[in-house]
Design a protein around this motif. Structure first.
Motif, mmCIF file in Angstrom:
data_model
loop_
_atom_site.group_PDB
_atom_site.id
_atom_site.type_symbol
_atom_site.label_atom_id
_atom_site.label_comp_id
_atom_site.label_asym_id
_atom_site.label_seq_id
_atom_site.Cartn_x
_atom_site.Cartn_y
_atom_site.Cartn_z
ATOM 1 N N ARG A 11 0.824 -1.215 0.000
ATOM 2 C CA ARG A 11 0.000 0.000 0.000
ATOM 3 C C ARG A 11 0.855 1.260 0.000
ATOM 4 N N ASP A 12 1.795 1.350 0.933
ATOM 5 C CA ASP A 12 2.575 2.579 1.063
ATOM 6 C C ASP A 12 3.548 2.758 -0.095
ATOM 7 N N HIS A 13 4.033 1.646 -0.657
ATOM 8 C CA HIS A 13 4.888 1.748 -1.847
ATOM 9 C C HIS A 13 4.109 2.372 -3.004
ATOM 10 N N LEU A 14 2.874 1.935 -3.186
ATOM 11 C CA LEU A 14 2.052 2.485 -4.270
ATOM 12 C C LEU A 14 1.684 3.944 -4.016
ATOM 13 N N ASP A 92 -8.808 -6.475 6.167
ATOM 14 C CA ASP A 92 -9.836 -5.490 6.484
ATOM 15 C C ASP A 92 -10.222 -4.612 5.303
ATOM 16 N N LEU A 93 -9.262 -3.923 4.705
ATOM 17 C CA LEU A 93 -9.536 -2.954 3.645
ATOM 18 C C LEU A 93 -8.915 -3.394 2.326
ATOM 19 N N THR A 94 -9.542 -2.981 1.238
ATOM 20 C CA THR A 94 -9.019 -3.346 -0.080
ATOM 21 C C THR A 94 -7.596 -2.850 -0.274
ATOM 22 N N ILE A 95 -7.274 -1.686 0.280
ATOM 23 C CA ILE A 95 -5.925 -1.136 0.091
ATOM 24 C C ILE A 95 -4.886 -1.936 0.879
ATOM 25 N N ASN A 96 -5.357 -2.784 1.793
ATOM 26 C CA ASN A 96 -4.454 -3.669 2.542
ATOM 27 C C ASN A 96 -4.500 -5.097 2.027
ATOM 28 N N ALA A 97 -5.257 -5.340 0.954
ATOM 29 C CA ALA A 97 -5.455 -6.691 0.440
ATOM 30 C C ALA A 97 -4.786 -6.870 -0.915
ATOM 31 N N LEU A 116 -7.066 3.094 -3.880
ATOM 32 C CA LEU A 116 -5.974 4.022 -3.581
ATOM 33 C C LEU A 116 -6.063 5.265 -4.456
ATOM 34 N N GLU A 117 -6.303 5.037 -5.723
ATOM 35 C CA GLU A 117 -6.376 6.160 -6.668
ATOM 36 C C GLU A 117 -7.548 7.071 -6.370
#
Length: 382
Positions: A11-14, A92-97, A116-117
């Motif tokens: 997530r954080d890389h993106l 939990d969240l899509t941005i963590n999946a 994310l976008e």
């Protein structure tokens, strides 16, 4: 056996943010294989292992099933036939999946990159509502990424309300709740954490004393409290200060009750209680008598614990600046008063023959004289 980076590192890389912790998931392996390769198990009942050289965590791909109440009420299935997609859907969240392999190839079966976008915090599946801790986690992520424009998806907020109404939040241990609360208070926008909890009804369940500030004649205090929290984050204040800022408008009895309920660290409890007791005197510092000023300094033990008094002054100044005051001379005045009291030397009094209770009274008398002189010299110029 295949190994993927997962969760926050992806997530954080993106997002172009610094990646500090990396979590790995292992697909197609058994616990026996991991042990055979030299990995060390973290616990007997949890399929997580430490790398034999780096010490980083590697978790077997797993599915989970609700088996009881609270954060720990789950049973796990972690066999080699569990797929990466099955492991990711329990998050939990899509941005963590999302997951990334050694070649940088992204696996994103649930739309995390799109969210994310679009700056959306959205749950992965209806199983989100099985874990009450996720209410706090989502609110914490909202606080972390608010400055980037993220918001909680309406359907996710609805599930968070469902969890709040279910009574499941009561099953969270004080330690787990405090871990999320303390981490959220240290985010860039901690006031967003409180706002999201209130929006989903969780604030009333977890922090009813704070929630009560939002209604009736105290409503102005609630908005002010959130502003003070935001100022504390901008000034990179420690957790002790932020906890005291959050609770400063509660009665001392309530401050103690909240802090004890979550088993907060002693330094957080002590500062919050002292702020509740003496914030008013801090604001009125330029008008109080030397004897009252000495009592204030004694209460904070400015001689042995100067940092605690400094944190008290930070809370008072943050409180004042949230009211749009251009400056706050009370802080400088109180710092000078503390220095004046600390400047009283004890050894000459001992040399004069004072000891025991008489020595204590002599020290107090000299400190009072020093504060009287300080007030005479500085009070009229402020």
């Amino acid at each position: 056996m295949q190994i993927y980076k997962v969760g926050g590192a992806v997530r954080d890389h993106l997002l172009g943010r610094d990646v500090t912790d990396i979590d790995y998931v292992v697909v197609g392996a058994s616990a026996e294989q991991m042990l055979g390769l030299g990995y060390r198990p973290v616990g007997a009942d949890f399929p997580v292992f430490l790398h034999p050289e780096t010490g980083e965590e590697y978790a077997l791909a797993r599915t989970e099933r609700k088996s009881g109440q609270g954060y720990g009420g789950f049973t796990f299935y972690a066999n080699p036939d569990v797929t990466l997609e099955q492991d990711l859907i329990r998050r939990d969240l899509t941005i963590n999946a999302m997951a990334e392999d050694d070649h940088g190839q992204l696996t994103d079966p649930y739309g995390g990159q799109a969210d994310l976008e679009h700056r959306i915090l959205r749950h992965v599946s209806p199983a989100f509502a099985e874990d009450p801790l996720r209410v706090l986690r989502v609110a914490r992520f909202a606080a972390r990424y608010a400055s980037l424009g993220f918001r909680v998806a309406d359907e996710t907020l609805a599930l968070m309300r469902q969890l709040s109404d279910s009574g499941e939040l009561a099953a969270l241990t004080p330690e787990r709740s405090w871990k999320e609360i303390s981490r959220a208070l240290m985010e860039d926008q901690p006031q967003v954490f409180i706002e999201v909890l209130r929006d989903c009804g969780a604030l009333e369940r977890l922090l009813p004393e704070v929630d009560a500030l939002f209604s009736g004649p105290q409503a102005l205090h609630a908005g002010h409290t959130l502003e003070v929290l935001q100022h504390a984050a901008r000034r990179h204040q420690p957790l002790t200060v932020r906890w005291a800022c959050l609770l400063q408008y509660l009665a001392v009895k309530q401050i103690k009750a909240v802090s004890e309920r979550f088993k907060v660290p002693r330094d957080c409890l002590e500062l919050a209680v002292l702020v509740g007791q003496y914030r008013g005197q801090g604001h009125e510092a330029l008008e109080i008598e030397p004897a009252t000023l000495l009592e204030l300094l004694q209460r904070f033990d400015v001689y042995r614990r100067p940092q605690r008094f400094e944190e008290f002054l930070e809370v008072c100044e943050l409180d004042a600046r949230a009211c749009a005051l251009a400056n706050y001379p009370q802080a400088g005045y109180l710092r000078g008063a503390a220095e004046a009291a600390r400047s009283v030397a004890v050894q000459p009094l001992v040399a004069q023959g004072y000891n025991g209770q008489a020595l204590g009274e002599a020290i107090k008398r000299e400190r009072l004289r020093a504060l009287t002189d300080y007030q005479t010299a500085n009070g009229s110029s402020l």
